[in-house]
Design an enzyme around this catalytic site. Structure first.
Site, PDB file in Angstrom:
ATOM      1  N   GLU A 272      51.201  39.517  61.955  1.00 10.04           N
ATOM      2  CA  GLU A 272      49.749  39.454  61.771  1.00 10.04           C
ATOM      3  C   GLU A 272      49.361  40.007  60.393  1.00 10.04           C
ATOM      4  OE1 GLU A 272      48.344  41.960  64.944  1.00 10.04           O
ATOM      5  OE2 GLU A 272      49.152  40.666  66.515  1.00 10.04           O
ATOM      6  N   PRO A 273      49.865  39.424  59.322  1.00 10.88           N
ATOM      7  CA  PRO A 273      49.527  39.978  58.010  1.00 10.88           C
ATOM      8  C   PRO A 273      48.095  39.646  57.609  1.00 10.88           C
ATOM      9  CG  PRO A 273      50.804  37.968  57.734  1.00 10.88           C
ATOM     10  CD  PRO A 273      50.688  38.200  59.223  1.00 10.88           C
ATOM     11  N   ARG A 314      36.170  50.723  49.828  1.00  8.56           N
ATOM     12  CA  ARG A 314      37.513  51.295  49.944  1.00  8.56           C
ATOM     13  C   ARG A 314      37.707  52.595  49.152  1.00  8.56           C
ATOM     14  NH1 ARG A 314      41.862  49.477  49.002  1.00  8.56           N
ATOM     15  NH2 ARG A 314      42.827  50.035  50.974  1.00  8.56           N
ATOM     16  N   TYR A 318      38.582  55.479  51.765  1.00  4.94           N
ATOM     17  CA  TYR A 318      40.016  55.808  51.893  1.00  4.94           C
ATOM     18  C   TYR A 318      40.591  56.426  50.627  1.00  4.94           C
ATOM     19  CZ  TYR A 318      39.297  51.853  55.113  1.00  4.94           C
ATOM     20  OH  TYR A 318      38.812  50.984  56.048  1.00  4.94           O
ATOM     21  N   CYS A 344      22.578  55.654  45.988  1.00 11.13           N
ATOM     22  CA  CYS A 344      22.203  57.066  45.850  1.00 11.13           C
ATOM     23  C   CYS A 344      23.123  57.981  46.653  1.00 11.13           C
ATOM     24  CB  CYS A 344      20.753  57.241  46.260  1.00 11.13           C
ATOM     25  SG  CYS A 344      19.716  56.178  45.260  1.00 11.13           S
TER      26      CYS A 344
HETATM   27  N1  LLP Z   1      46.839  43.372  63.329  1.00  7.39           N
HETATM   28  C1  LLP Z   1      46.045  44.316  63.827  1.00  7.39           C
HETATM   29  C2  LLP Z   1      45.992  44.526  65.279  1.00  7.39           C
HETATM   30  C3  LLP Z   1      45.269  45.116  62.958  1.00  7.39           C
HETATM   31  O1  LLP Z   1      44.479  46.067  63.471  1.00  7.39           O
HETATM   32  C4  LLP Z   1      45.337  44.896  61.558  1.00  7.39           C
HETATM   33  C5  LLP Z   1      44.543  45.702  60.628  1.00  7.39           C
HETATM   34  C6  LLP Z   1      46.170  43.878  61.088  1.00  7.39           C
HETATM   35  C7  LLP Z   1      46.926  43.134  62.003  1.00  7.39           C
HETATM   36  C8  LLP Z   1      46.315  43.544  59.628  1.00  7.39           C
HETATM   37  O2  LLP Z   1      46.838  44.588  58.895  1.00  7.39           O
HETATM   38  P1  LLP Z   1      47.168  44.357  57.335  1.00  7.39           P
HETATM   39  O3  LLP Z   1      48.284  43.344  57.264  1.00  7.39           O
HETATM   40  O4  LLP Z   1      45.951  43.829  56.700  1.00  7.39           O
HETATM   41  O5  LLP Z   1      47.545  45.687  56.834  1.00  7.39           O
HETATM   42  N2  LLP Z   1      39.996  48.548  56.098  1.00  7.39           N
HETATM   43  C9  LLP Z   1      41.282  49.120  55.795  1.00  7.39           C
HETATM   44  C10 LLP Z   1      42.393  48.424  56.543  1.00  7.39           C
HETATM   45  C11 LLP Z   1      42.185  48.374  58.044  1.00  7.39           C
HETATM   46  C12 LLP Z   1      43.265  47.661  58.793  1.00  7.39           C
HETATM   47  C13 LLP Z   1      42.878  47.436  60.204  1.00  7.39           C
HETATM   48  N3  LLP Z   1      43.804  46.687  60.991  1.00  7.39           N
HETATM   49  C14 LLP Z   1      41.499  49.104  54.288  1.00  7.39           C
HETATM   50  O6  LLP Z   1      40.607  48.678  53.544  1.00  7.39           O
HETATM   51  O7  LLP Z   1      42.551  49.553  53.816  1.00  7.39           O
END
Ligand code: LLP
Length: 415
Positions: A272-273, A314, A318, A344
């Site tokens: 699930e990328p 971001r 983070y 602000c």
């Molecule tokens: N699968 C599930 C169940 C997830 O919760 C997520 C991300 C992904 C796949 C995809 O993960 P990725 O491949 O994108 O790392 N807003 C944060 C990142 C939150 C990720 C949430 N879940 C940021 O800006 O770093």
């Protein structure tokens, strides 16, 4: 990949970014389709020889134009809401290639998923399994179930985006997962489809993935002993990208680990990328409105730009680091600038302490902004959300027009 300098000017594929900013205004998110496509192929290449399906995590960048192009490549999708399912359907995605993640699926969302015949609900609790069973029975359908296991693995990432530790709200521990599988396999309204996990995001090392995969395969073996067979194993997303000089996750090494682990098994791999497909493909373009150089030693140099934390949260949320570069190289003297927005709050910055030569009116590109950028934007300070542009070769198209103040105010009344 998608971005390079031509004659000193930063371009997305064949299109100078200055041309986009002039035509569409700023702030604007720009995405290079070629970059997404190349990254998709890189992931497929790393998994050569493994029966797999890429389920793109829609949350990372849910623009319909990107979803539609990924659907054409044959991608599946990982969704976390009915809204994301609606996007996938409108983009021409196949519901039979959709997995539904998330700890808080509403009854309406479950019903929508059941009616569309999605491939699997990634179930995260006993209560959710019971609700899914009841809704499937009500609709006279069989819902396909995967159980999300929390393998208690440290992904060594920012605490807000680590999801595979036992302290996290996600998934169920291995022992409980076995119970949920037996319940699901005994139910006439549910079909056991797979097992899944997602241990976090922006993970740079292969080891946590290997540990999670091993933990899941241990459960697959126990289930096999009980006569419960699965058709897929889903290791989630989380593949880290390089925002600066740090290394990205080595996809080929991960692929090798997966190939070895699944060699003797008849299990389809799901991944699930999100970020790794779209982060590099995006930049946020913003213009310098005002320069406020330090009035005295000990003060800071502020470049106030027209994008803010509501556009890209971001850095504020983070402590994320994004490279910032002028679209046209400047010759003047450099200083250490804080790149800040008009909102602000002192937390409203895009970048701190950047050695740059800046003038008012300069166009800046905030790099690696294709993932979790626009999708996390808001109307804070009653700022209309930015436009989104997709570049493909020599062409660009506005794939989400800039919001107007009327768009923002439309849902409100005087009561
Ligand atoms: N699968 C599930 C169940 C997830 O919760 C997520 C991300 C992904 C796949 C995809 O993960 P990725 O491949 O994108 O790392 N807003 C944060 C990142 C939150 C990720 C949430 N879940 C940021 O800006 O770093």
């Amino acid at each position: 990949m998608g971005y390079a300098r031509r004659g000193g000017e930063l371009c997305a594929e064949g299109v100078p970014l200055e041309r986009i900013a002039t035509a569409v205004g700023t702030p604007v998110y720009v995405y290079s389709w070629r970059s997404v496509h190349e990254q998709y192929r890189r992931i497929e290449h790393a998994l050569a020889g493994v029966d797999h399906r890429i389920c793109y995590a829609v949350k990372a960048n849910s623009n319909l134009a990107i979803l539609a192009r990924l659907a054409k490549l044959g991608a599946g999708f990982d969704i976390v809401s009915g809204g994301e399912l609606e996007r996938v359907l409108r983009a021409g995605g196949d519901p039979k290639r959709v997995v539904f993640s998330g700890v808080g699926k509403s009854t309406a969302d479950i019903d929508f998923g059941i009616k569309c015949g999605i491939d699997a609900f990634n179930v995260e609790s006993a209560s959710e399994l019971a609700r899914l069973e009841a809704r499937a029975r009500l609709h006279g359908c069989t819902a396909r179930v995967s159980v999300r296991v929390n393998p208690d693995v440290d992904a060594n990432t920012h605490p807000y985006i680590a999801t595979g530790l036992k302290e996290s709200k996600f998934g169920v521990p291995p022992a409980e997962a076995l119970e949920l599988f037996s319940r699901a396999s005994a139910s006439p309204d549910l079909a056991v489809a797979g097992i899944d996990c997602h241990i976090g995001s922006q993970i740079a090392d292969v080891e946590p993935f290997e540990a999670a995969l091993t933990a899941l395969l241990r459960l697959v073996d126990v289930l096999g002993g009980e006569g419960i067979g699965l058709d897929h194993i889903d290791i989630g997303g989380g593949f880290g990208v390089a925002y600066g000089n740090e290394p990205a996750l080595d996809l080929d090494v991960l692929g090798e680990v997966i190939r070895r682990s699944l060699a003797e098994r008849r299990l389809q791999l799901r991944i699930e990328p999100g970020r790794s497909l779209v982060a590099d493909a995006g930049v946020l373009l913003t213009r310098v409105e005002y320069l406020k150089p330090a009035p005295a030693p000990g003060h800071r140099n502020f470049a106030v730009v027209d994008a803010a934390m509501n556009d890209l949260i971001r850095p504020a949320l983070y402590q994320a680091w994004h490279a910032v570069e002028p679209v046209l190289a400047n010759s003047g003297g450099t200083r250490q600038w804080d790149i800040v927005g008009p909102v602000c709050e002192s937390g409203d910055f895009l970048a701190l302490d950047r050695e740059l030569a800046l003038n008012e009116g300069d166009l800046l590109a905030v790099r690696t902004a294709g993932a979790y950028g626009f999708v996390q934007s808001s109307n804070y300070n009653t700022r209309p959300r930015a436009a989104e542009v997709l570049v493909d070769g020599e062409e660009f198209a506005v794939v989400r027009r800039r919001e107007t103040i009327s768009d923002v105010l439309r849902p409100e009344t005087f009561g």
